[in-house]
Design a protein around this motif. Structure first.
Motif, PDB file in Angstrom:
ATOM      1  N   GLU A   1       1.235  -1.224   0.087  1.00  0.00           N
ATOM      2  CA  GLU A   1       0.065   0.459  -0.101  1.00  0.00           C
ATOM      3  C   GLU A   1       0.990   0.992   0.013  1.00  0.00           C
ATOM      4  N   LYS A   2       1.984   1.019   0.261  1.00  0.00           N
ATOM      5  CA  LYS A   2       2.823   2.594   0.715  1.00  0.00           C
ATOM      6  C   LYS A   2       3.513   2.417  -0.469  1.00  0.00           C
ATOM      7  N   LEU A   3       3.860   1.917  -1.031  1.00  0.00           N
ATOM      8  CA  LEU A   3       4.309   1.700  -2.621  1.00  0.00           C
ATOM      9  C   LEU A   3       4.094   1.789  -3.569  1.00  0.00           C
ATOM     10  N   ALA A   4       2.549   1.403  -2.862  1.00  0.00           N
ATOM     11  CA  ALA A   4       2.077   1.789  -4.169  1.00  0.00           C
ATOM     12  C   ALA A   4       1.536   2.979  -4.876  1.00  0.00           C
ATOM     13  N   LYS A   5       1.719   4.026  -3.361  1.00  0.00           N
ATOM     14  CA  LYS A   5       1.316   5.459  -3.635  1.00  0.00           C
ATOM     15  C   LYS A   5       1.563   6.455  -4.385  1.00  0.00           C
ATOM     16  N   ILE A   6       3.117   5.690  -5.411  1.00  0.00           N
ATOM     17  CA  ILE A   6       4.136   7.259  -5.967  1.00  0.00           C
ATOM     18  C   ILE A   6       4.107   5.887  -7.540  1.00  0.00           C
ATOM     19  N   GLY A   7       3.435   5.028  -7.197  1.00  0.00           N
ATOM     20  CA  GLY A   7       3.079   4.335  -8.333  1.00  0.00           C
ATOM     21  C   GLY A   7       2.453   4.787  -9.199  1.00  0.00           C
ATOM     22  N   ASN A   8       2.229   3.642 -10.614  1.00  0.00           N
ATOM     23  CA  ASN A   8       1.239   3.987 -11.822  1.00  0.00           C
ATOM     24  C   ASN A   8      -0.095   2.387 -11.344  1.00  0.00           C
ATOM     25  N   ALA A   9      -0.915   2.968 -10.567  1.00  0.00           N
ATOM     26  CA  ALA A   9      -2.044   1.911 -11.093  1.00  0.00           C
ATOM     27  C   ALA A   9      -2.871   2.004 -12.082  1.00  0.00           C
ATOM     28  N   ASP A  10      -1.935   2.514 -13.209  1.00  0.00           N
ATOM     29  CA  ASP A  10      -2.732   2.130 -14.251  1.00  0.00           C
ATOM     30  C   ASP A  10      -1.423   1.351 -14.855  1.00  0.00           C
ATOM     31  N   ALA A  11      -0.529   0.934 -15.388  1.00  0.00           N
ATOM     32  CA  ALA A  11       0.801   0.374 -15.540  1.00  0.00           C
ATOM     33  C   ALA A  11       0.478  -0.299 -16.487  1.00  0.00           C
ATOM     34  N   ILE A  12      -0.114  -1.675 -15.091  1.00  0.00           N
ATOM     35  CA  ILE A  12       0.220  -2.642 -15.728  1.00  0.00           C
ATOM     36  C   ILE A  12      -1.109  -3.566 -15.964  1.00  0.00           C
ATOM     37  N   PRO A  13      -1.490  -3.857 -17.172  1.00  0.00           N
ATOM     38  CA  PRO A  13      -3.539  -4.586 -16.958  1.00  0.00           C
ATOM     39  C   PRO A  13      -3.394  -5.577 -16.300  1.00  0.00           C
ATOM     40  N   PHE A  14      -3.039  -5.590 -14.547  1.00  0.00           N
ATOM     41  CA  PHE A  14      -3.398  -6.910 -14.638  1.00  0.00           C
ATOM     42  C   PHE A  14      -4.790  -7.862 -13.839  1.00  0.00           C
ATOM     43  N   PRO A  15      -4.634  -9.452 -13.781  1.00  0.00           N
ATOM     44  CA  PRO A  15      -6.123 -10.201 -14.662  1.00  0.00           C
ATOM     45  C   PRO A  15      -7.177  -9.518 -13.058  1.00  0.00           C
TER      46      PRO A  15
END
Ligand code: KG4
Ligand code: ZN
Length: 346
Positions: free
Chosen positions: A203-217
């Motif tokens: 959750e912490k790391l995700a804050k600085i990432g792009n949630a739409d970068a990879i289309p996981f299933p």
């Protein structure tokens, strides 16, 4: 009435003293004393909980926490006169760990002539919101108004969706067919070389990432049933990293979190609509995710229904919730066995 509660199902040793009152339609809880000894540091090097290490630590921690609750012999004697019964987790969980709490509770019960009742860990999670501000307000206004409800129980070992006709009456709508969602967070964290437990780290790391970068299933999202599956999603992360070794770990964390939570929110909302739920309850370790809370809060607002979430302290494993479950079952006249049952159903 005062209740002593004991929790040792996994990697937290916890003892709580509660004052409980009221009937099942208006239960009231005051957690007078509450101690949790976390074993995270011990299990961290292994990337998960090692049952026999957990057992050893519980055996060390239980008497220490007992002393914290009861203090000197005089105070101890006085307190035992007021305790009506002991509630101890008897499942689900790691059996060697469960037994330490059960044996400790039994020996206290025998010495102080107080009954000992088993408690279901997942019922503890489910009812823990009753001790939160919003839960207390709902009890005051009349619990009945919040039902039917849909409850999402999400932890390291479980992913369960319940349809609740009343606070003490429910039916399982679905559950995970393989890994639990918390387990997926822990495994993906391990793939990303983040420490255990993985949920908060992701959750912490995700804050600085792009949630739409990879289309996981989004596993099983459009299936007609209310079951879940998280093992394939974890494998997708593994393969993605293998084939894209330059990928940013914050993008993987954010994209994975989005995929994992989207399925939870979609199915919970679908059930709430289908069954005309007046409220949604979420509980278990994964419910401490602010990301999940916010996503479900937005949906609850859309549906004009309430979302009940436990206070943060009661979200991960603790004895406070076991005391709550003990009292609720005392009111219902339901007795859980005192035999450790790793796979106890909710
Ligand atoms: O309920 P709990 O403390 O223990 C079990 O009964 O399993 O849940 C622990 C689980 C772990 O898998 C942990 O990674 C997950 O809850 N968790 C989270 C978060 N905080 C804890 N998962 C996702 N996001 C979080 N913020
Ligand atoms: Zn738990």
């Amino acid at each position: 009435m005062k209740i002593l509660a004991i929790e040792t199902s996994c990697d937290e040793t916890s003892l709580a003293l509660l004052e409980c009152s009221g009937p099942i339609s208006r239960p009231k809880f005051k957690i007078l004393k509450h101690f949790i000894a976390s074993q995270i540091k011990i299990h961290e090097p292994f990337g998960g909980v090692v049952p026999n290490l957990a057992k050893r630590e519980h055996l060390i921690n239980l008497p220490v926490l007992y002393k914290k609750i009861f203090g000197k012999p005089d105070a101890e004697k006085r307190l035992w006169k007021q305790i009506k019964f002991i509630a101890v987790t008897s499942g689900p969980g790691l059996e060697p760990a469960l037994w330490t709490g059960i044996e400790f509770a039994k020996s206290l019960g025998k010495t102080h002539k107080v009954p000992v009742y088993g408690a279901n860990h997942m019922e503890g999670h489910l009812w823990s919101f009753l001790a939160s501000k919003s839960g207390e307000a709902a009890v005051k206004a009349g619990l009945k108004k919040q039902f039917p409800a849909v409850a999402l129980l999400v932890s390291g070992g479980h992913t369960i969706l319940l349809k609740m006709a009343a606070i003490d009456k429910w039916k399982k709508l679905g559950e995970t067919r393989d890994d639990a969602v918390g387990e997926a967070f822990d495994k993906v964290a391990r793939i990303l070389k983040l420490p255990y437990p993985g949920g908060p780290q992701i959750e912490k790391l995700a804050k600085i990432g792009n949630a739409d970068a990879i289309p996981f299933p989004r596993p099983m999202i459009h299936d007609k049933n209310y079951d879940f599956s998280y093992s394939g999603l974890k494998t997708s992360v593994l393969y993605y990293l293998r084939d894209n070794s330059q990928a940013k770990s914050e993008d993987i964390a954010a994209s994975f979190q989005k995929a994992a939570v989207e399925v939870l929110v979609f199915k919970t909302t679908k059930a709430a609509k289908e069954f005309g739920a007046k409220s949604i309850i979420i509980a278990g370790g994964v419910a401490s995710s602010k990301y999940l809370r916010a996503a479900l809060q937005a949906k609850a607002k859309e549906l004009k229904i309430k979302l009940f979430v436990p206070e943060f302290k009661l979200n991960t494993d603790n004895a406070g919730m076991i005391g709550i479950a003990g009292y609720m079952n005392f009111l219902r006249g339901k007795k859980h066995s005192l035999k450790a049952n790793g796979a106890m159903e909710v």
